[in-house]
Design a protein around this motif. Structure first.
Motif, short mmCIF file in Angstrom:
data_model
loop_
_atom_site.label_atom_id
_atom_site.label_comp_id
_atom_site.label_asym_id
_atom_site.label_seq_id
_atom_site.Cartn_x
_atom_site.Cartn_y
_atom_site.Cartn_z
N MET A 282 -14.01 12.20 -16.40
CA MET A 282 -12.70 11.77 -16.80
C MET A 282 -11.59 12.56 -16.11
O MET A 282 -10.49 12.58 -16.59
N GLU A 283 -11.94 13.20 -15.03
CA GLU A 283 -10.89 13.90 -14.30
C GLU A 283 -10.12 12.90 -13.44
O GLU A 283 -10.57 11.79 -13.22
N ASN A 284 -8.97 13.33 -13.01
CA ASN A 284 -8.09 12.49 -12.18
C ASN A 284 -7.50 11.31 -12.94
O ASN A 284 -7.15 10.30 -12.34
N LEU A 285 -7.43 11.41 -14.26
CA LEU A 285 -6.78 10.36 -15.04
C LEU A 285 -5.27 10.43 -14.81
O LEU A 285 -4.70 11.51 -14.72
N ILE A 286 -4.65 9.29 -14.72
CA ILE A 286 -3.20 9.22 -14.61
C ILE A 286 -2.62 9.38 -16.01
O ILE A 286 -3.06 8.70 -16.94
N ILE A 287 -1.67 10.30 -16.16
CA ILE A 287 -1.02 10.51 -17.45
C ILE A 287 0.25 9.65 -17.47
O ILE A 287 1.09 9.75 -16.59
N VAL A 288 0.35 8.79 -18.47
CA VAL A 288 1.50 7.90 -18.62
C VAL A 288 2.18 8.24 -19.94
O VAL A 288 1.53 8.28 -20.98
N GLY B 286 -2.55 -3.13 -6.20
CA GLY B 286 -3.58 -4.15 -6.14
C GLY B 286 -4.83 -3.87 -6.93
O GLY B 286 -5.87 -4.46 -6.68
N THR B 287 -4.74 -2.98 -7.91
CA THR B 287 -5.91 -2.62 -8.71
C THR B 287 -5.57 -2.77 -10.19
O THR B 287 -4.46 -2.49 -10.61
N LEU B 288 -6.55 -3.19 -10.96
CA LEU B 288 -6.39 -3.23 -12.41
C LEU B 288 -6.88 -1.90 -12.96
O LEU B 288 -8.03 -1.50 -12.72
N LEU B 289 -6.04 -1.19 -13.67
CA LEU B 289 -6.40 0.09 -14.26
C LEU B 289 -6.69 -0.09 -15.74
O LEU B 289 -6.04 -0.88 -16.42
N ILE B 290 -7.68 0.66 -16.22
CA ILE B 290 -8.14 0.54 -17.60
C ILE B 290 -7.93 1.86 -18.33
O ILE B 290 -8.26 2.94 -17.80
N GLU B 291 -7.40 1.77 -19.54
CA GLU B 291 -7.15 2.95 -20.37
C GLU B 291 -8.45 3.71 -20.60
O GLU B 291 -9.51 3.13 -20.84
N SER B 292 -8.38 5.03 -20.52
CA SER B 292 -9.46 6.00 -20.69
C SER B 292 -10.44 6.02 -19.52
O SER B 292 -11.27 6.91 -19.44
N VAL B 293 -10.34 5.05 -18.61
CA VAL B 293 -11.14 5.08 -17.39
C VAL B 293 -10.26 5.57 -16.25
O VAL B 293 -10.67 6.44 -15.47
N HIS B 294 -9.04 5.03 -16.16
CA HIS B 294 -8.12 5.37 -15.09
C HIS B 294 -6.85 6.07 -15.56
O HIS B 294 -6.23 6.80 -14.80
N PHE B 295 -6.44 5.84 -16.80
CA PHE B 295 -5.20 6.43 -17.30
C PHE B 295 -5.29 6.70 -18.79
O PHE B 295 -6.14 6.15 -19.49
N VAL B 296 -4.39 7.58 -19.25
CA VAL B 296 -4.20 7.83 -20.67
C VAL B 296 -2.71 7.78 -20.96
O VAL B 296 -1.89 8.07 -20.10
N ILE B 297 -2.39 7.42 -22.19
CA ILE B 297 -0.98 7.37 -22.62
C ILE B 297 -0.78 8.52 -23.59
O ILE B 297 -1.52 8.68 -24.56
N LYS B 298 0.21 9.35 -23.29
CA LYS B 298 0.50 10.51 -24.15
C LYS B 298 1.91 10.41 -24.67
O LYS B 298 2.78 9.94 -24.02
#
Length: 61
Positions: free
Chosen positions: A1-7, A49-61
């Motif tokens: 789960m590293e490299n997650l985008i923080i939103v 051009g990519t679909l990002l999925i919560e907890s796979v690619h990003f997290v919302i804080k």
């Protein structure tokens, strides 16, 4: 789960609903993702051009 985008919650709320949604698994291939938030990558990253999925690619804080 590293490299997650923080939103931030504010950033997430500012993204138009046309560009975000929830994972729908029509073929039951990834039931573990069912209901996770999704967003088009250009809305939260420089990659386009990519679909990002919560907890796979990003997290919302």
């Amino acid at each position: 789960m590293e490299n997650l985008i923080i939103v931030s919650k504010e950033k997430w709320d500012s993204i138009p609903s046309d560009y975000k949604g929830k994972w729908i698994d029509y073929n039951n291939e990834h039931p573990e993702l069912l209901g996770k938030r999704t967003v088009l990558s250009g809305c939260i990253s420089k990659k386009i051009g990519t679909l990002l999925i919560e907890s796979v690619h990003f997290v919302i804080k």
